[in-house]
Design a protein around this motif. Structure first.
Motif, PDB file in Angstrom:
ATOM      1  N   ARG A 120      60.809  36.607  66.897  1.00  0.00           N
ATOM      2  CA  ARG A 120      61.623  36.164  68.031  1.00  0.00           C
ATOM      3  C   ARG A 120      60.831  36.157  69.323  1.00  0.00           C
ATOM      4  NH1 ARG A 120      67.086  39.289  68.505  1.00  0.00           N
ATOM      5  NH2 ARG A 120      67.235  37.758  70.201  1.00  0.00           N
ATOM      6  N   LEU A 121      59.694  36.810  69.319  1.00  0.00           N
ATOM      7  CA  LEU A 121      58.895  36.915  70.542  1.00  0.00           C
ATOM      8  C   LEU A 121      57.707  35.964  70.554  1.00  0.00           C
ATOM      9  CD1 LEU A 121      58.843  40.819  70.853  1.00  0.00           C
ATOM     10  CD2 LEU A 121      60.152  39.229  72.261  1.00  0.00           C
ATOM     11  N   ALA A 122      57.140  35.710  69.382  1.00  0.00           N
ATOM     12  CA  ALA A 122      55.920  34.906  69.300  1.00  0.00           C
ATOM     13  C   ALA A 122      56.128  33.524  69.914  1.00  0.00           C
ATOM     14  CB  ALA A 122      55.478  34.776  67.853  1.00  0.00           C
ATOM     15  N   VAL A 209      49.569  41.259  72.049  1.00  0.00           N
ATOM     16  CA  VAL A 209      49.778  40.293  73.129  1.00  0.00           C
ATOM     17  C   VAL A 209      49.147  38.952  72.772  1.00  0.00           C
ATOM     18  CG1 VAL A 209      49.401  39.778  75.570  1.00  0.00           C
ATOM     19  CG2 VAL A 209      49.837  42.133  74.850  1.00  0.00           C
ATOM     20  N   ASP A 210      47.923  38.973  72.239  1.00  0.00           N
ATOM     21  CA  ASP A 210      47.224  37.730  71.889  1.00  0.00           C
ATOM     22  C   ASP A 210      48.000  36.940  70.844  1.00  0.00           C
ATOM     23  OD1 ASP A 210      45.206  38.381  73.642  1.00  0.00           O
ATOM     24  OD2 ASP A 210      43.862  39.185  72.094  1.00  0.00           O
ATOM     25  N   VAL A 212      51.259  37.135  70.146  1.00  0.00           N
ATOM     26  CA  VAL A 212      52.509  36.644  70.735  1.00  0.00           C
ATOM     27  C   VAL A 212      52.226  35.436  71.614  1.00  0.00           C
ATOM     28  CG1 VAL A 212      54.347  37.206  72.368  1.00  0.00           C
ATOM     29  CG2 VAL A 212      53.734  38.846  70.593  1.00  0.00           C
ATOM     30  N   ARG A 213      51.162  35.507  72.399  1.00  0.00           N
ATOM     31  CA  ARG A 213      50.802  34.384  73.277  1.00  0.00           C
ATOM     32  C   ARG A 213      50.476  33.140  72.457  1.00  0.00           C
ATOM     33  NH1 ARG A 213      47.370  36.744  76.469  1.00  0.00           N
ATOM     34  NH2 ARG A 213      48.399  36.505  78.473  1.00  0.00           N
ATOM     35  N   ALA A 214      49.817  33.328  71.307  1.00  0.00           N
ATOM     36  CA  ALA A 214      49.429  32.200  70.461  1.00  0.00           C
ATOM     37  C   ALA A 214      50.598  31.662  69.636  1.00  0.00           C
ATOM     38  CB  ALA A 214      48.297  32.616  69.530  1.00  0.00           C
ATOM     39  N   GLY A 215      51.710  32.364  69.674  1.00  0.00           N
ATOM     40  CA  GLY A 215      52.865  31.922  68.900  1.00  0.00           C
ATOM     41  C   GLY A 215      52.733  32.197  67.415  1.00  0.00           C
ATOM     42  N   ASP A 216      51.859  33.132  67.049  1.00  0.00           N
ATOM     43  CA  ASP A 216      51.597  33.453  65.647  1.00  0.00           C
ATOM     44  C   ASP A 216      52.391  34.708  65.271  1.00  0.00           C
ATOM     45  OD1 ASP A 216      50.603  34.076  63.140  1.00  0.00           O
ATOM     46  OD2 ASP A 216      48.549  33.498  63.639  1.00  0.00           O
TER      47      ASP A 216
END
Length: 245
Positions: A120-122, A209-210, A212-216
């Protein structure tokens, strides 16, 4: 009626009064900070003695359902999860001291909840939240260089910001309760494993964080599990150590 029987009867009356007060709050649509009827009004409404009513109110106050303000009256409480946190932390400390796996059980609960939220966060965190997480990871590295370990307040802030965008107050409070209980145990129990590698711990947070930021979402879940695997590994060694964030 014997003293024991009187005590049981009063306890039963007080328990019934508790339920009726909770029912009153629900039926009247009251919320935190709203005033409740006076003691006299509640006694008349429920047909109970002052002693039974006060016992019920004290019990509800311990659960944060009501707040008794001396000289002002009784109000609906915050209904926070703090009583649950206290009970959970105490149960875990007692179990840990008795050689039970209570600390690992608490860890598993926290891991399951946090890892399960990654999908839900990625790819969905606002840039402002990502920037704040980056700053907190940088603060972790600084704290490790200067003091040898990550400050608890920094780790707590990281997890709060990470889940903030879910905009779910109950979920946020539950996550905070698990975090708080686990860290409460750290300060009360002994022999909680080997000391953490602070720099690696900070890098673990950065990987979350990386991802989540990448949407993975899968990478984010793996990063969370690696973080908890590290804590489990250190717990299994059962040597005193300062950091388990």
């Amino acid at each position: 009626m014997s003293r024991v029987e009187r005590g049981r009867h009063m306890g039963s009356v007080a328990a019934d009064a508790e339920e009726r007060i909770k029912g009153l709050i629900v039926e009247e649509g009251l919320g935190p900070g709203d005033p409740l009827p006076t003691e006299t009004e509640l006694m008349e409404r429920f047909g109970v003695s002052r002693n039974s009513l006060r016992e019920a109110l004290k019990s509800l106050q311990a659960m944060h359902i009501v707040e008794i303000r001396r000289g002002f009256g009784t109000y609906v409480g915050t209904m926070s999860l703090e009583p649950m946190t206290e009970a959970m932390a105490f149960r875990t400390v007692v179990g840990h001291r008795r050689g039970q796996g209570s600390l690992l059980e608490l860890l598993q609960l926290r891991e399951a909840l946090e890892a399960g939220l990654m999908h839900r966060l990625a790819g969905r965190l606002p840039e402002a939240d990502l920037a704040e997480l980056d700053a907190l990871v940088a603060a972790m590295h600084t704290e490790v260089r200067e003091g040898g370990e990550i400050a608890a307040r920094t780790d707590r802030a990281f997890h709060r910001v990470l889940h903030r965008s879910l905009d779910n107050e109950l979920l946020s409070e539950l996550l905070d309760a698990f975090w708080n209980a686990f860290h409460r145990v750290r300060t009360q129990a002994r022999g909680l494993g080997a000391a953490a590698d602070g720099e690696e711990l900070a890098r673990m947070h950065a990987r979350i964080v990386d991802a989540v930021r990448a949407g993975d979402a899968l990478a984010a879940e793996r990063a969370v599990h690696r973080h908890f695997d590290d804590i489990r590994s250190r717990l299994s060694r059962q040597r005193p150590g300062p950091s388990f964030v």
